[in-house]
Scaffold this motif. Sequence first.
Motif, PDB file in Angstrom:
ATOM      1  N   SER A 106      71.581  20.091  43.266  1.00 53.72           N
ATOM      2  CA  SER A 106      72.511  21.058  43.849  1.00 53.72           C
ATOM      3  C   SER A 106      73.764  20.366  44.380  1.00 53.72           C
ATOM      4  O   SER A 106      74.893  20.800  44.114  1.00 53.72           O
ATOM      5  N   HIS A 107      73.555  19.282  45.127  1.00 54.49           N
ATOM      6  CA  HIS A 107      74.695  18.568  45.727  1.00 54.49           C
ATOM      7  C   HIS A 107      75.626  18.007  44.651  1.00 54.49           C
ATOM      8  O   HIS A 107      76.839  18.252  44.662  1.00 54.49           O
ATOM      9  N   TYR A 108      75.068  17.259  43.711  1.00 57.58           N
ATOM     10  CA  TYR A 108      75.912  16.643  42.696  1.00 57.58           C
ATOM     11  C   TYR A 108      76.381  17.632  41.637  1.00 57.58           C
ATOM     12  O   TYR A 108      77.393  17.413  40.978  1.00 57.58           O
ATOM     13  N   GLY A 109      75.669  18.745  41.492  1.00 64.18           N
ATOM     14  CA  GLY A 109      76.140  19.797  40.590  1.00 64.18           C
ATOM     15  C   GLY A 109      77.440  20.416  41.080  1.00 64.18           C
ATOM     16  O   GLY A 109      78.376  20.657  40.311  1.00 64.18           O
ATOM     17  N   ILE A 154      81.198  20.137  39.207  1.00 64.62           N
ATOM     18  CA  ILE A 154      82.061  21.292  38.901  1.00 64.62           C
ATOM     19  C   ILE A 154      83.407  21.133  39.590  1.00 64.62           C
ATOM     20  O   ILE A 154      84.457  21.405  39.002  1.00 64.62           O
ATOM     21  N   ARG A 155      83.427  20.703  40.870  1.00 66.14           N
ATOM     22  CA  ARG A 155      84.687  20.562  41.608  1.00 66.14           C
ATOM     23  C   ARG A 155      85.610  19.532  40.964  1.00 66.14           C
ATOM     24  O   ARG A 155      86.819  19.718  40.897  1.00 66.14           O
ATOM     25  N   LEU A 156      85.045  18.445  40.458  1.00 68.31           N
ATOM     26  CA  LEU A 156      85.859  17.421  39.801  1.00 68.31           C
ATOM     27  C   LEU A 156      86.270  17.819  38.390  1.00 68.31           C
ATOM     28  O   LEU A 156      87.175  17.214  37.817  1.00 68.31           O
ATOM     29  N   GLY A 194      84.844  15.495  29.018  1.00 68.80           N
ATOM     30  CA  GLY A 194      83.833  15.091  28.053  1.00 68.80           C
ATOM     31  C   GLY A 194      82.640  14.367  28.662  1.00 68.80           C
ATOM     32  O   GLY A 194      81.877  13.726  27.957  1.00 68.80           O
ATOM     33  N   VAL A 195      82.479  14.486  29.962  1.00 68.56           N
ATOM     34  CA  VAL A 195      81.346  13.857  30.635  1.00 68.56           C
ATOM     35  C   VAL A 195      80.251  14.906  30.789  1.00 68.56           C
ATOM     36  O   VAL A 195      80.498  15.997  31.294  1.00 68.56           O
ATOM     37  N   SER A 196      79.052  14.584  30.343  1.00 68.57           N
ATOM     38  CA  SER A 196      77.947  15.526  30.501  1.00 68.57           C
ATOM     39  C   SER A 196      77.354  15.388  31.898  1.00 68.57           C
ATOM     40  O   SER A 196      77.542  14.378  32.589  1.00 68.57           O
ATOM     41  N   PHE A 197      76.616  16.429  32.299  1.00 68.17           N
ATOM     42  CA  PHE A 197      76.016  16.419  33.621  1.00 68.17           C
ATOM     43  C   PHE A 197      74.967  15.307  33.730  1.00 68.17           C
ATOM     44  O   PHE A 197      74.829  14.688  34.786  1.00 68.17           O
ATOM     45  N   GLU A 238      83.153   9.637  40.015  1.00 72.34           N
ATOM     46  CA  GLU A 238      83.941  10.170  41.130  1.00 72.34           C
ATOM     47  C   GLU A 238      85.142   9.288  41.415  1.00 72.34           C
ATOM     48  O   GLU A 238      86.238   9.779  41.665  1.00 72.34           O
ATOM     49  N   ILE A 239      84.947   7.990  41.385  1.00 67.96           N
ATOM     50  CA  ILE A 239      86.070   7.075  41.614  1.00 67.96           C
ATOM     51  C   ILE A 239      87.096   7.200  40.494  1.00 67.96           C
ATOM     52  O   ILE A 239      88.302   7.203  40.736  1.00 67.96           O
ATOM     53  N   LYS A 240      86.625   7.352  39.271  1.00 72.16           N
ATOM     54  CA  LYS A 240      87.530   7.388  38.127  1.00 72.16           C
ATOM     55  C   LYS A 240      88.355   8.675  38.074  1.00 72.16           C
ATOM     56  O   LYS A 240      89.549   8.654  37.789  1.00 72.16           O
TER      57      LYS A 240
END
Length: 109
Positions: free
Chosen positions: A10-13, A17-19, A25-28, A39-41
């Motif tokens: 839930s947290h990282y989902g 979405i926010r990012l 092209g990055v999968s979950f 996140e840094i990138k």
Amino acid sequence: MSMYHPNYLSHYGERFIRLGLSAHGVSFEQYLAAPERYEIKYENEYRPLLPAQRAVQARLDAISFEVDRVAAEVDELPHRNGVAIEPLRHHCRPKRSRKSDFTRRLRPC
């Protein structure tokens, strides 16, 4: 595939979405494997304005243009102590006509 706790998903989902990482092209699953790396990138990446934001930006640009135009007009005026002074367009003593001369005395009949 790894098993994750529901709170972790839930947290990282929400962060995924926010990012907007799916647009890159990055999968979950890739994101969950190394969230700090992505996140840094992509955290400070530029995102295009929404239509409502573009309308506000256009209005701000128009206001800015008008402010610059008025500032250019004020810069042409004479200044005294840093303040623009607009020259007055009147005469100190306008011509008097006979009708407005109240000091004139009436002639006796």
